[in-house]
Design a protein around this motif. Structure first.
Motif, mmCIF file in Angstrom:
data_model
loop_
_atom_site.group_PDB
_atom_site.id
_atom_site.type_symbol
_atom_site.label_atom_id
_atom_site.label_comp_id
_atom_site.label_asym_id
_atom_site.label_seq_id
_atom_site.Cartn_x
_atom_site.Cartn_y
_atom_site.Cartn_z
ATOM 1 N N LEU A 139 0.804 -1.238 0.020
ATOM 2 C CA LEU A 139 -0.012 -0.016 -0.231
ATOM 3 C C LEU A 139 0.755 1.371 0.037
ATOM 4 C CD1 LEU A 139 -2.609 -1.009 2.472
ATOM 5 C CD2 LEU A 139 -2.798 -1.080 0.033
ATOM 6 N N THR A 140 1.997 1.204 0.489
ATOM 7 C CA THR A 140 2.977 2.346 0.628
ATOM 8 C C THR A 140 3.709 2.461 -0.808
ATOM 9 O OG1 THR A 140 3.102 2.249 2.979
ATOM 10 C CG2 THR A 140 4.825 3.655 1.735
ATOM 11 N N ASP A 141 3.567 3.760 -1.158
ATOM 12 C CA ASP A 141 4.178 3.707 -2.510
ATOM 13 C C ASP A 141 5.964 3.946 -2.451
ATOM 14 O OD1 ASP A 141 4.917 4.181 -5.393
ATOM 15 O OD2 ASP A 141 4.349 6.349 -5.195
ATOM 16 N N THR A 142 6.525 2.939 -2.224
ATOM 17 C CA THR A 142 8.174 2.739 -2.182
ATOM 18 C C THR A 142 8.544 1.448 -2.714
ATOM 19 O OG1 THR A 142 9.872 3.038 -0.630
ATOM 20 C CG2 THR A 142 7.919 1.887 -0.022
ATOM 21 N N GLY A 143 9.813 1.388 -2.854
ATOM 22 C CA GLY A 143 10.397 0.247 -3.723
ATOM 23 C C GLY A 143 11.820 0.202 -3.680
ATOM 24 N N LEU A 144 12.529 -0.501 -4.654
ATOM 25 C CA LEU A 144 14.013 -0.670 -4.651
ATOM 26 C C LEU A 144 14.604 0.596 -4.819
ATOM 27 C CD1 LEU A 144 16.032 -2.610 -4.952
ATOM 28 C CD2 LEU A 144 16.083 -2.935 -7.130
ATOM 29 N N ALA A 145 14.120 1.465 -5.503
ATOM 30 C CA ALA A 145 15.009 2.763 -5.607
ATOM 31 C C ALA A 145 15.056 3.716 -4.263
ATOM 32 C CB ALA A 145 14.224 3.953 -6.726
ATOM 33 N N ASP A 146 14.120 3.297 -3.459
ATOM 34 C CA ASP A 146 14.293 4.168 -2.213
ATOM 35 C C ASP A 146 15.127 3.341 -1.486
ATOM 36 O OD1 ASP A 146 12.461 6.200 -2.862
ATOM 37 O OD2 ASP A 146 10.699 4.821 -2.525
ATOM 38 N N LEU A 147 15.035 2.015 -1.409
ATOM 39 C CA LEU A 147 15.908 1.419 -0.525
ATOM 40 C C LEU A 147 17.457 1.597 -0.828
ATOM 41 C CD1 LEU A 147 16.206 -1.128 1.460
ATOM 42 C CD2 LEU A 147 16.186 -2.636 -0.395
ATOM 43 N N LEU A 148 17.837 1.738 -2.153
ATOM 44 C CA LEU A 148 19.099 1.738 -2.718
ATOM 45 C C LEU A 148 19.614 3.243 -2.216
ATOM 46 C CD1 LEU A 148 19.094 0.345 -6.147
ATOM 47 C CD2 LEU A 148 20.007 -0.682 -3.864
ATOM 48 N N ARG A 149 18.542 4.352 -2.233
ATOM 49 C CA ARG A 149 18.874 5.481 -1.758
ATOM 50 C C ARG A 149 18.987 5.730 -0.136
ATOM 51 N NH1 ARG A 149 15.182 9.656 -0.707
ATOM 52 N NH2 ARG A 149 13.394 8.218 -1.515
ATOM 53 N N ALA A 150 18.358 4.923 0.526
ATOM 54 C CA ALA A 150 18.448 4.741 1.914
ATOM 55 C C ALA A 150 19.794 4.190 2.198
ATOM 56 C CB ALA A 150 17.501 4.103 2.590
ATOM 57 N N LEU A 151 20.387 3.167 1.664
ATOM 58 C CA LEU A 151 21.616 2.460 1.776
ATOM 59 C C LEU A 151 22.704 3.468 1.476
ATOM 60 C CD1 LEU A 151 20.772 -1.012 0.334
ATOM 61 C CD2 LEU A 151 20.951 -0.326 2.623
ATOM 62 N N SER A 152 22.485 4.435 0.574
ATOM 63 C CA SER A 152 23.496 5.351 0.148
ATOM 64 C C SER A 152 23.687 6.484 1.097
ATOM 65 C CB SER A 152 23.403 5.928 -1.281
ATOM 66 O OG SER A 152 22.053 6.704 -1.211
ATOM 67 N N GLY A 153 22.757 6.583 1.889
ATOM 68 C CA GLY A 153 22.847 7.750 2.966
ATOM 69 C C GLY A 153 21.733 8.479 3.077
ATOM 70 N N SER A 154 20.807 8.628 2.298
ATOM 71 C CA SER A 154 19.828 9.263 1.995
ATOM 72 C C SER A 154 18.837 9.001 3.268
ATOM 73 C CB SER A 154 19.002 9.371 0.734
ATOM 74 O OG SER A 154 19.953 9.835 -0.187
ATOM 75 N N SER A 155 17.829 9.694 3.565
ATOM 76 C CA SER A 155 16.758 9.798 4.447
ATOM 77 C C SER A 155 15.559 9.200 3.874
ATOM 78 C CB SER A 155 16.560 10.784 5.509
ATOM 79 O OG SER A 155 16.291 11.859 4.914
ATOM 80 N N LEU A 156 14.679 8.476 4.637
ATOM 81 C CA LEU A 156 13.522 8.323 4.026
ATOM 82 C C LEU A 156 12.348 8.651 5.283
ATOM 83 C CD1 LEU A 156 13.851 4.411 2.878
ATOM 84 C CD2 LEU A 156 14.039 6.450 1.537
ATOM 85 N N SER A 157 11.303 8.693 4.686
ATOM 86 C CA SER A 157 9.910 8.956 5.703
ATOM 87 C C SER A 157 9.855 7.966 6.507
ATOM 88 C CB SER A 157 8.615 9.552 4.790
ATOM 89 O OG SER A 157 8.185 8.261 4.013
#
Length: 354
Positions: free
Chosen positions: A48-66
């Motif tokens: 139901l939440t609009d998130t996926g692999l791109a956000d996961l890779l972004r989080a692993l690279s140091g970016s913050s997620l909601s």
């Protein structure tokens, strides 16, 4: 490593230590690993939440997620994918081991009563101690499975007993245990009975990192033990008497293989409940993709089992996102059509060869 040819004319790769692997098995394994990674990447975006692999890779690279994205990816989706793959591998590997020592293509932990033994011990524990820790639940599952295995070995008797004898006695034990389990569900309090019924349908809804932590030691023990003892399965595929003629110590190796099959089955039952028919589905589909023996067959079966469970969970979260579909049902919807197609194509292949 150098290329060679096996006794049946199939190409193989020979290692410096004398081991060899069929080129077809190696290619099939690489294909299944690639399919696993693609399926896991796709599955991270389902929900139901609009998130996926791109956000996961972004989080692993140091970016913050909601907070919602972090919860969906790290708390819900990744544990389900990882636990589903490990559980599918465990059940498929257990089924492949049992099919070899029984020389029966329908053998799996449920047919031998191992799953039922684990389930009944867990049910009794949860009735006595509803908030029992996961480690105690896992211990109860292994104890129940080992009790059934010990009973089966005692009933089977000596090392000259046939695979058919093991299967028939396993069916008898499984029938008795299933009846006792049904009796427990019938006379337990309504609330407890409903909770246990949902668990018996198989579910990844409660997958989390603590469940994975409790499951991993048993999974690793069963996996390593199975691969160490797995070389003997190629001899068992020829029959007990032939295995003995080839020098296989049946009296020692058969109980050991049963032990690792029970550990894998009990670990899976503890984590998600019983997954009916997966132990039959996965080895047959793996055999259709690339016929193999020994450890290669075990590895391919495990990969196929993991893929089937992750695909079934993806079906649950993608198509029936708002519907609490049991994993056992979605696994049947994914696995059985593939199983039928594989058997049909296999039959057509045999007809064409004649």
């Amino acid at each position: 490593m150098r290329r060679g040819t096996a006794t049946d004319g199939k190409p193989v790769l020979r290692l410096a230590n004398g081991l060899q692997m069929r080129t077809g098995n190696l290619l099939a394994g690489c294909g299944l690993v690639a399919a696993t990674l693609i399926l896991a990447a796709w599955s991270t975006g389902l929900g139901l939440t609009d998130t996926g692999l791109a956000d996961l890779l972004r989080a692993l690279s140091g970016s913050s997620l909601s907070d919602a994205e972090t919860y969906a990816l790290l708390t819900v989706r990744l544990p389900r994918i990882l636990l589903g793959f490990m559980v599918g591998w465990a059940v498929a590997l257990s089924g492949a081991l049992l099919q070899s020592i029984a020389r029966n293509p329908l053998a799996d932990p449920g047919l031998f009563g191992f799953s039922q033994g684990s389930m009944i011990m867990i049910m009794l524990l949860l009735v006595i101690a509803p908030v029992a820790p996961k480690s105690l639940v896992a211990l109860a599952a292994v104890t129940g499975g080992l009790c059934v295995a010990g009973l089966l070995l005692w009933l089977v008797g000596g090392e000259r007993s046939s695979g058919l004898t093991i299967v028939l006695l396993g069916i008898a034990v499984e029938t008795v245990l299933s009846s006792f389990g049904s009796l427990l569900l019938l006379y337990l309090p309504t609330e407890t009975s409903i909770t246990l019924s949902e668990w018996l349908a198989g579910s990844l809804f409660q997958a989390n990192w603590s469940v994975i932590a409790a499951f991993t030691p048993l999974f690793v023990l069963g996996l390593v033990g199975s691969l160490l003892a797995g070389g003997a399965t190629s001899a068992y595929d020829l029959g007990t008497e032939m295995a003995q003629a080839l020098g296989e110590p049946v009296a020692r190796s058969r109980p050991l293989i049963l032990l690792f099959a029970v550990v894998l089955s009990a670990a899976a039952v503890t984590a998600v409940g019983p997954l009916v028919f997966l132990g039959v589905l996965a080895p047959h589909i793996a055999g259709f993709l690339s016929p193999a023996v020994g450890r290669a067959r075990l590895l391919l079966s495990g990969l196929v089992g993991g893929i089937l469970v992750v695909a079934a969970d993806a079906l649950t979260r993608g198509i029936a996102a708002g519907l609490p579909l049991p994993l056992g049902l979605s696994l049947t919807m994914v696995g059985v059509p593939l199983f039928i197609i594989a058997l049909r194509l296999q039959a057509l292949r045999k007809l064409q060869s004649h």
